[in-house]
Design a protein around this motif. Structure first.
Motif, PDB file in Angstrom:
ATOM      1  N   VAL A  15       0.865  -1.143  -0.096  1.00 18.90           N
ATOM      2  CA  VAL A  15       0.130  -0.226   0.257  1.00 18.90           C
ATOM      3  C   VAL A  15       0.801   1.342  -0.007  1.00 18.90           C
ATOM      4  O   VAL A  15       0.317   2.037  -0.754  1.00 18.90           O
ATOM      5  N   ILE A  16       1.877   1.208   0.840  1.00 20.20           N
ATOM      6  CA  ILE A  16       2.765   2.275   0.948  1.00 20.20           C
ATOM      7  C   ILE A  16       3.648   2.634  -0.410  1.00 20.20           C
ATOM      8  O   ILE A  16       3.580   3.542  -0.944  1.00 20.20           O
ATOM      9  N   ARG A  17       4.106   1.500  -1.007  1.00 19.78           N
ATOM     10  CA  ARG A  17       4.718   1.502  -2.336  1.00 19.78           C
ATOM     11  C   ARG A  17       3.960   2.211  -3.430  1.00 19.78           C
ATOM     12  O   ARG A  17       4.183   2.977  -4.185  1.00 19.78           O
ATOM     13  N   ASP A  18       2.485   1.587  -3.268  1.00 22.19           N
ATOM     14  CA  ASP A  18       1.464   2.117  -4.489  1.00 22.19           C
ATOM     15  C   ASP A  18       1.360   3.563  -4.267  1.00 22.19           C
ATOM     16  O   ASP A  18       1.108   4.566  -5.281  1.00 22.19           O
ATOM     17  N   ALA A  19       1.225   4.188  -2.920  1.00 29.77           N
ATOM     18  CA  ALA A  19       1.033   5.284  -2.716  1.00 29.77           C
ATOM     19  C   ALA A  19       2.451   6.275  -3.034  1.00 29.77           C
ATOM     20  O   ALA A  19       1.867   7.522  -3.609  1.00 29.77           O
ATOM     21  N   VAL A  20       3.354   5.945  -2.865  1.00 22.49           N
ATOM     22  CA  VAL A  20       4.562   6.618  -3.353  1.00 22.49           C
ATOM     23  C   VAL A  20       4.515   6.749  -4.844  1.00 22.49           C
ATOM     24  O   VAL A  20       4.732   7.658  -5.232  1.00 22.49           O
ATOM     25  N   ASP A  21       4.318   5.442  -5.560  1.00 23.38           N
ATOM     26  CA  ASP A  21       4.241   5.969  -7.012  1.00 23.38           C
ATOM     27  C   ASP A  21       3.049   6.590  -7.495  1.00 23.38           C
ATOM     28  O   ASP A  21       3.349   7.525  -8.534  1.00 23.38           O
ATOM     29  N   ALA A  22       1.850   6.581  -6.762  1.00 25.81           N
ATOM     30  CA  ALA A  22       0.659   7.551  -7.227  1.00 25.81           C
ATOM     31  C   ALA A  22       1.066   8.747  -7.038  1.00 25.81           C
ATOM     32  O   ALA A  22       1.047   9.865  -7.975  1.00 25.81           O
ATOM     33  N   LEU A  41       4.318  10.269  -6.738  1.00 31.78           N
ATOM     34  CA  LEU A  41       5.481  10.797  -7.390  1.00 31.78           C
ATOM     35  C   LEU A  41       5.751  10.276  -8.887  1.00 31.78           C
ATOM     36  O   LEU A  41       6.884  10.223  -9.314  1.00 31.78           O
ATOM     37  N   GLY A  42       4.573   9.982  -9.302  1.00 31.71           N
ATOM     38  CA  GLY A  42       4.855   9.496 -10.661  1.00 31.71           C
ATOM     39  C   GLY A  42       5.035   8.327 -11.480  1.00 31.71           C
ATOM     40  O   GLY A  42       5.440   7.928 -12.429  1.00 31.71           O
ATOM     41  N   GLY A  43       5.340   7.245 -10.381  1.00 35.91           N
ATOM     42  CA  GLY A  43       5.751   5.911 -10.899  1.00 35.91           C
ATOM     43  C   GLY A  43       4.559   5.106 -11.383  1.00 35.91           C
ATOM     44  O   GLY A  43       3.399   5.822 -11.526  1.00 35.91           O
ATOM     45  N   ALA A  44       4.754   4.215 -11.992  1.00 35.18           N
ATOM     46  CA  ALA A  44       3.522   3.259 -12.735  1.00 35.18           C
ATOM     47  C   ALA A  44       2.809   2.925 -11.331  1.00 35.18           C
ATOM     48  O   ALA A  44       3.147   2.230 -10.712  1.00 35.18           O
ATOM     49  N   SER A  45       1.447   3.295 -11.597  1.00 35.95           N
ATOM     50  CA  SER A  45       0.413   2.805 -10.448  1.00 35.95           C
ATOM     51  C   SER A  45       0.009   1.386 -10.810  1.00 35.95           C
ATOM     52  O   SER A  45       0.169   0.683 -11.810  1.00 35.95           O
TER      53      SER A  45
END
Length: 91
Positions: free
Chosen positions: A34-41, A43-47
């Motif tokens: 969940v944290i990794r997905d939030a970081v990607d969302a 900061l522009g990573g692949a969601s």
């Protein structure tokens, strides 16, 4: 599957932890994901959604004809023989 190699330690409030755990339970996922997905969302990573859409697009590609390895080798050998007959040099 992604390989993660960087460890990060953070301090969060009880309320943030409660929300993270509730979201992880809702998704049937780990708090870390969940944290990794939030970081990607943020900061522009692949969601996760964009990755799922990519998988769906790939799955929608019509299947290509399958050739057994021996058939493929025969076709390649035939093409090489035809090039030799035409005098085409391979490089």
């Amino acid at each position: 599957m992604r390989m993660y190699s960087e460890r990060l330690q953070i301090l969060i409030s009880r309320e943030q932890r409660r929300r993270l755990e509730a979201e992880a339970k809702r998704r049937k996922a780990s708090v870390a994901s969940v944290i990794r997905d939030a970081v990607d969302a943020e900061l522009g990573g692949a969601s996760k959604d964009s990755r799922l859409r990519a998988v769906e697009r790939i799955a929608a590609i019509p299947p290509a004809p399958y050739l057994a390895p021996d058939d493929l080798r025969r076709l390649i050998d035939d093409a090489h023989a035809a090039e030799i007959e035409r005098g085409v040099e391979r490089g």
